[in-house]
Design a protein around this motif. Structure first.
Motif, short mmCIF file in Angstrom:
data_model
loop_
_atom_site.label_atom_id
_atom_site.label_comp_id
_atom_site.label_asym_id
_atom_site.label_seq_id
_atom_site.Cartn_x
_atom_site.Cartn_y
_atom_site.Cartn_z
N SER A 197 -0.56 -1.93 12.25
CA SER A 197 -1.24 -1.31 12.57
C SER A 197 -1.93 -1.04 14.15
O SER A 197 -0.33 -1.41 14.77
CB SER A 197 -3.14 -2.42 12.15
N THR A 198 -2.15 -0.48 14.15
CA THR A 198 -2.43 0.04 16.45
C THR A 198 -2.24 -0.99 16.83
O THR A 198 -1.69 -1.57 18.01
CB THR A 198 -3.32 0.58 16.49
N ASP A 199 -2.58 -2.00 16.50
CA ASP A 199 -2.20 -3.58 17.31
C ASP A 199 -1.08 -4.36 16.96
O ASP A 199 -0.98 -5.49 17.95
CB ASP A 199 -3.76 -4.92 16.25
N ASP A 200 -0.51 -3.63 16.16
CA ASP A 200 1.04 -4.33 16.05
C ASP A 200 1.95 -3.36 16.58
O ASP A 200 2.97 -3.97 17.67
CB ASP A 200 0.77 -4.24 14.07
N VAL A 201 1.94 -2.53 16.76
CA VAL A 201 2.89 -1.85 17.19
C VAL A 201 2.17 0.33 18.22
O VAL A 201 1.12 0.10 17.29
CB VAL A 201 3.93 -1.27 16.44
N GLU A 239 5.68 5.98 13.95
CA GLU A 239 6.89 5.80 13.75
C GLU A 239 7.66 4.17 13.55
O GLU A 239 8.31 3.91 13.15
CB GLU A 239 7.82 6.14 14.55
N GLU A 240 6.71 3.74 14.77
CA GLU A 240 7.30 1.79 14.72
C GLU A 240 7.33 1.34 13.56
O GLU A 240 7.42 0.71 12.89
CB GLU A 240 7.08 1.73 15.78
N ALA A 241 5.98 2.07 13.01
CA ALA A 241 4.89 1.47 12.59
C ALA A 241 5.90 1.43 10.85
O ALA A 241 6.07 0.33 9.95
CB ALA A 241 3.30 1.57 12.02
N ALA A 242 6.15 2.27 10.76
CA ALA A 242 7.24 3.13 9.44
C ALA A 242 8.85 2.46 9.85
O ALA A 242 8.72 1.68 7.88
CB ALA A 242 7.41 5.23 9.34
N TRP A 272 0.77 -1.03 -0.44
CA TRP A 272 0.07 0.09 0.04
C TRP A 272 0.63 1.10 -0.29
O TRP A 272 2.06 1.78 0.94
CB TRP A 272 -0.73 -0.05 1.43
N GLY A 273 0.65 2.81 -0.94
CA GLY A 273 1.18 3.45 -1.12
C GLY A 273 1.20 4.33 0.80
O GLY A 273 1.78 4.91 1.26
N ASP A 274 -0.14 3.69 1.41
CA ASP A 274 0.23 4.59 2.27
C ASP A 274 -1.46 3.89 2.96
O ASP A 274 -2.42 3.15 2.88
CB ASP A 274 -0.49 6.07 2.74
N ASP A 275 -1.60 4.05 4.56
CA ASP A 275 -2.26 3.30 5.51
C ASP A 275 -3.34 4.55 6.56
O ASP A 275 -1.94 5.15 7.19
CB ASP A 275 -3.01 2.37 5.71
N ARG A 276 -4.10 4.05 7.67
CA ARG A 276 -4.03 4.96 8.13
C ARG A 276 -3.92 3.85 9.60
O ARG A 276 -3.78 2.88 9.28
CB ARG A 276 -5.70 5.31 8.24
N PHE A 277 -2.98 4.88 10.54
CA PHE A 277 -2.45 4.29 11.98
C PHE A 277 -3.88 4.10 12.47
O PHE A 277 -4.10 4.79 13.80
CB PHE A 277 -1.47 5.29 12.30
N VAL A 278 -4.98 3.10 12.49
CA VAL A 278 -5.07 2.69 13.12
C VAL A 278 -5.97 1.60 13.44
O VAL A 278 -5.29 0.39 13.09
CB VAL A 278 -6.58 3.48 12.61
#
Length: 247
Positions: free
Chosen positions: A114-118, A122-125, A76-82
């Motif tokens: 997602s927020t379920d993972d990290v 910044e950590e998600a990126a 994905w080019g981007d996604d929402r951090f939710v």
């Protein structure tokens, strides 16, 4: 070498979606025939949802070229951090529209964490950037981008500092002009690694941004980020008549 953009105008959003879906299946089949495992970057939004549905529909028929979906990598080019189950997630939209129907292996579906993972964007990126390296996504077969009325692509918004990031492939975004505020996006450094870059734009509310992005007078991406990405072999703007109305 970056390519000059081509413009393809369709009567409405429905015919646009069918045309893009058909072209995507052809490109994937051609890449596989050439011995490549195609890496594809997906986008979100209403026109992307229509395209995804058409991909599922056309793939179930006999007229489209056969694609081995076990040998396609999705990004994905981007996604929402939710949370992953949030309807704001581009990944959830794509899963519902075609990924599950085509039984694409989970190992080839590379979602933005997602927020379920990290805990932080910044950590998600960083985790997403690591995945690009781990899975050899040094070149994308097709990069699909939507365009906002303000001219943004992915989550690269006019005037935001992420537009200047060139030393890494993924960046966190906070205080997005449109909710939700926290996002993760590919940077221009990553977006420029596509064989084919496709802009997918529908609706009159996008017409001014399309015109700005394609205008020779637009020399900077600071105000219109959509003017920047170019494919190495092809750059095509797939528009409906409403989106093309200011050209």
């Amino acid at each position: 070498m970056a390519t000059e953009p081509l413009i393809e105008v369709h009567d409405d959003a429905a015919t646009l979606a069918t045309a893009v879906a058909g072209e995507l299946l052809t490109r994937l089949a051609d890449a596989q025939s050439a011995g490549r495992v195609p890496h594809v970057v997906l986008t979100g939004g209403s026109i992307a949802g229509a395209i995804h549905a058409e991909v599922a529909r056309l793939s179930s028929g006999t007229e489209s070229p056969p694609v081995d979906w076990t040998q396609v990598a999705l990004w994905w080019g981007d996604d929402r951090f939710v949370p992953a189950a949030s309807e704001d997630r581009n990944a959830l939209q794509a899963r519902t529209a075609f990924i599950e129907a085509l039984a694409i292996p989970a190992a080839h579906v590379h979602e933005v964490p997602s927020t379920d993972d990290v805990a932080t964007a910044e950590e998600a990126a960083q985790r997403y950037a690591d995945a690009l390296v781990e899975h050899g996504a040094d070149q994308f077969e097709v990069l699909m981008l939507g365009v906002g009325p303000d001219g943004h692509v992915a989550s690269l918004f006019p005037g935001f500092e992420q537009l200047d990031v060139r030393d890494r492939d993924v960046a966190a975004v906070h205080d997005s002009p449109k909710p939700p505020p926290d996002r993760v996006t590919l940077t221009f450094a990553a977006l420029e690694r596509a064989r084919s870059t496709w802009f997918l734009v529908s609706g009159e509310e996008k017409a001014e941004a399309v015109a700005r992005a394609l205008s020779p007078a637009t020399t900077s991406g600071a105000e219109t980020p959509a003017s920047v990405p170019r494919g190495r072999e092809e750059t095509t703007w797939f528009l409906d008549r409403a989106a093309a109305s200011r050209l």
